[in-house]
Write an enzyme that holds these catalytic residues in place. Sequence first.
Site, short mmCIF file in Angstrom:
data_model
loop_
_atom_site.label_atom_id
_atom_site.label_comp_id
_atom_site.label_asym_id
_atom_site.label_seq_id
_atom_site.Cartn_x
_atom_site.Cartn_y
_atom_site.Cartn_z
N HIS A 161 0.80 -1.22 0.00
CA HIS A 161 0.00 0.00 0.00
C HIS A 161 0.84 1.27 0.00
O HIS A 161 0.29 2.37 -0.13
CB HIS A 161 -0.95 0.00 1.21
CG HIS A 161 -2.02 -1.05 1.12
ND1 HIS A 161 -3.27 -0.79 0.63
CD2 HIS A 161 -2.01 -2.37 1.45
CE1 HIS A 161 -4.01 -1.90 0.67
NE2 HIS A 161 -3.26 -2.87 1.16
N ASP A 177 3.75 9.42 -1.32
CA ASP A 177 2.56 8.71 -0.86
C ASP A 177 2.22 7.62 -1.86
O ASP A 177 2.26 7.85 -3.07
CB ASP A 177 1.38 9.67 -0.72
CG ASP A 177 0.45 9.29 0.42
OD1 ASP A 177 0.49 8.13 0.84
OD2 ASP A 177 -0.31 10.16 0.89
#
Length: 464
Positions: free
Chosen positions: A155, A363
């Site tokens: 993730h 991110d």
Amino acid sequence: MSRLIVISNRVSGQRNPAAQGGLSVALAAALREYRGLWFGWSGNQTEHFTGHIDLQRHDGVTTATIDLEEQDVDEYYNGYANRTLWPLFHYRIDLAEYDRSFGSGYERVNERFAETVTPLIEPDDLVWVHDYHLIPLGSQLRERGITNRIGFFLHIPWPPSRLLVSLPFHKRLVRSLLAYDLIGFQTEEWLDSFRHYIERELGGHVDPDGTVHVDGRTVKAAAFPIGIDYKEFQEAAGSEVAREACLRLRKSAGGKHVVIGVDRLDYSKGLEERFAGYRRFLEEHGDRRGDIFLLQIAPPSRGEVHTYEAIREHLDELSGRINGDFADVDWVPIRYVNQGYPREELAGFYRASEIALITPLRDGMNLVAKEYIAAQDPDNPGVLILSRFAGAALQLEDALLVNPYSKDEISDALHRALEMPRDERIRRWEAMIRSVREDDVVKWRHQFVAELEGCAATSKGPNI
């Protein structure tokens, strides 16, 4: 139909469905569809690890959790996962801590996960392991005779080879990934970094379709960009709680423009750089003072790790200095809030905000940006200012993309957002909402599981 076994560090929100995020909702839906099981750490500690499994069923989903010892939590979670891998994978090699005990604890807890979950896995089950906490788990399961199809999804970003090689025993860690049949990344950029490492450091090669070949082992690697649960979020945004939250913020704003940021209190989110850019805006646009404020919601994150204590202290200082230098008797430029809010309230806050300022330094995806777009009024949408270093920037190209390290770019983007005509705001929003709606978390889940179902079962794991 095969069962789906989801394994993650924590089993999210099953006892409090209202507090679940979009990923938890999507995985729970998959587990109901496949009659599955969600396995992970309970979040609780025990004096001595026993392997006892707490089996429960909530809203059609069976969960299986274990407690860990204090030393496990310190070394595996606070240590290797969050003081070694997390900073390194977010390109902060300067913050990564390499401690022998961290690595030992990480291996030990992955072994405990494997030992405990193995008896729960049936021959035809699909196994889906999540995130950086459990990279070695697939290899540990193979050592215990599990030949099922096992997938892994990361993730967070995958770092470039030049950074990853700074990790002691980096080849051992990456080789353990080769025990999986399918490895998923958020973006093509992270996938390319993984492929480069395979070819440069392990001497493998990668086919055009993403198939990885190393030491006789064949693994499929691909990008599966994650989204929000669009339908579920629309329901949250249309709730009475969301409407009340929207009215509450608009009333308190008193006609001032609201710029919102919502992030965990983490150095990867670029909060210091965001505050600096906002300060530059106030310096350069004195006519806007008193007419705008930044609402920064930043709930605490990993308080046991000393780096996060320092971040909070520094942000307290920065926000206090900005407010002290620019505030007036009836206006403060920053409302800085260190607490979290339920999804319905956040949806209302997004709707009430003319601008979202999302500036992570790095991110994996950033779902806040997508939630902001999903919450907007189609007739009068707000403007998304987004870091070009967020995975979401590859899909939300009509946002105002900025370099979060540049105070000037942030300042210029804020000015442009405030001056942007309504027809341009609508045009940009319509392009982005199509992506948010079509590339949602349900599509992500279906694509990954379908790809995993198409993989051939493994006869044995790689030598690592």
